[in-house]
Design an enzyme around this catalytic site. Structure first.
Site, PDB file in Angstrom:
ATOM      1  N   HIS A 162      18.446  -2.127 -20.985  1.00  0.00           N
ATOM      2  CA  HIS A 162      19.450  -2.543 -21.961  1.00  0.00           C
ATOM      3  C   HIS A 162      19.224  -3.986 -22.398  1.00  0.00           C
ATOM      4  CE1 HIS A 162      21.861   1.002 -21.984  1.00  0.00           C
ATOM      5  NE2 HIS A 162      22.195   0.938 -20.702  1.00  0.00           N
ATOM      6  N   CYS A 218      17.757  -2.782 -26.833  1.00  0.00           N
ATOM      7  CA  CYS A 218      18.567  -3.098 -28.015  1.00  0.00           C
ATOM      8  C   CYS A 218      18.555  -4.607 -28.290  1.00  0.00           C
ATOM      9  CB  CYS A 218      20.007  -2.644 -27.798  1.00  0.00           C
ATOM     10  SG  CYS A 218      20.210  -0.870 -27.564  1.00  0.00           S
TER      11      CYS A 218
END
Length: 364
Positions: A162, A218
């Site tokens: 992430h 991301c």
């Protein structure tokens, strides 16, 4: 008791691994080394009294240490840190991160001839606690990556997990946000921001050394805070030949470049975009969209330029999105939703200096 000798024209000492107890020779001035037996990364206490040794040390060609530590001081060496974070047993759990690391390890070893001992892997599947991708261990791994870096060295930092962003209070970022990586313990220990990554693995690069960061997360477009971002042509048939480099101004005036080396980042998406791990490419095995499309592009073409690479990755993700829409019928999958505007994923290329993407070959 610490034993010192002169070896290959360089002062060395014996140190004991904190985990397995093995004694081994290490360069006298090193602060971080990898154990030749258990492969643990060991950080040594700093000894300021020996600072003068760093100035006078040298390496004679053809003479090598008896230990894997020699790779830390050999010009022309290859070294990689591969981090895969799954965030097990949380609602943010990812399924493809460990697969991504294994694929990247294979690519580095088979395609780009990285020695097995030069690849440090951090995942939640590792038994060694030093190899769990916590914020402390990732920071230590990044410092190990650039330890003793010299002209001719090729370094790779890979992260699958992430990513996020946080407000920038230093006035560095044009959009007002710092990009971040999320270690497995980010909810308690915090995230690693782009300023720290830049200071740790970008700025130390000397002339003639190369760093590639491949970040499948991301909000990772400018995760290394590099000064130049490549903007491909909107015409997908042009393979980046009509694209241009965009200069990223650091408003605070802090230097974000290297010490003469070249740093290149290939990231999953723009700073405002999200990326996914998915089975859309393989049918059954979850992988990061960036990781899969990059490996496929490199394997299809034995000599691929950066322009071709970015073009191929973007096209692969577009085609996957298009195919998923056509096959979804009335049911839209989470992968398709993730890739629909404004969340469309477009791999990004950034660099510490501009170069001709249509001519420069992608080599690690």
């Amino acid at each position: 008791m610490q034993v010192q000798i002169i070896m290959a024209g360089r002062r060395s000492r014996v140190e004991k691994c904190n985990l397995c107890g093995t004694q081994q020779w290490v360069p006298y001035e090193t602060q971080i080394f990898k154990c030749g037996k258990c492969r643990a990364i060991i950080q040594l206490p700093k000894n300021d009294k020996d600072h003068w040794l760093k100035v006078h040390d040298s390496v004679y060609p053809g003479l090598r240490f008896r230990n894997v530590v020699e790779t830390a001081i050999s010009a022309g060496r290859k070294r990689a840190v591969l981090c895969g974070v799954t965030y097990k047993n949380s609602k943010w759990q990812l399924k493809g991160s460990v697969n991504d690391v294994k694929c990247m390890q294979y690519l580095l070893a088979e395609k780009f001839s990285f020695p097995k001992d030069s690849i440090l892997i951090l995942t939640e599947e590792e038994k060694d606690p030093v190899r769990i991708p916590t914020i402390k261990n990732i920071r230590m791994a990044m410092r190990w990556l650039v330890e003793g870096v010299q002209r001719g060295d090729s370094l790779v930092f890979y992260f699958s997990g992430h990513g996020s962003n946080v407000p920038d209070f230093c006035n560095d970022e044009v959009d007002g946000f710092n990009e971040t990586l999320c270690p497995v313990d980010y909810r308690t220990a915090g995230m690693i921001i782009d300023d720290e990554i830049n200071a740790t693995i970008v700025r130390p690069l000397p002339k003639g050394a190369y760093l590639h960061a491949i970040v499948d997360a991301c909000h990772s477009g400018t995760i290394l805070d590099l000064q130049h971002v490549y903007r491909p042509s909107q015409d997908s048939s042009r393979e980046g030949r009509d694209g241009e480099w965009e200069y990223q101004e650091c408003r605070s005036g802090v230097y974000k470049g290297t010490s003469g080396g070249l740093a290149i980042s290939i990231s999953a998406c723009g700073d405002s975009q999200t990326s996914v791990d998915t089975t859309a490419f393989t049918g059954n095995v979850p992988t990061g969209a960036l990781t899969y499309s990059l490996i496929q592009a490199v394997e299809k073409e034995s000599r691929i330029t950066y322009g071709r690479l970015i073009h191929s990755m973007r096209n692969a993700i577009r085609e996957a999105r298009k195919g998923m829409h056509q096959n979804a019928g009335s049911t839209i999958s989470p992968f398709v939703n993730k890739l629909r505007p404004p969340f469309s994923q477009e791999p990004q290329l950034s660099s510490s200096e501009r170069f001709d993407v249509s001519k420069k070959e992608f080599v690690l």
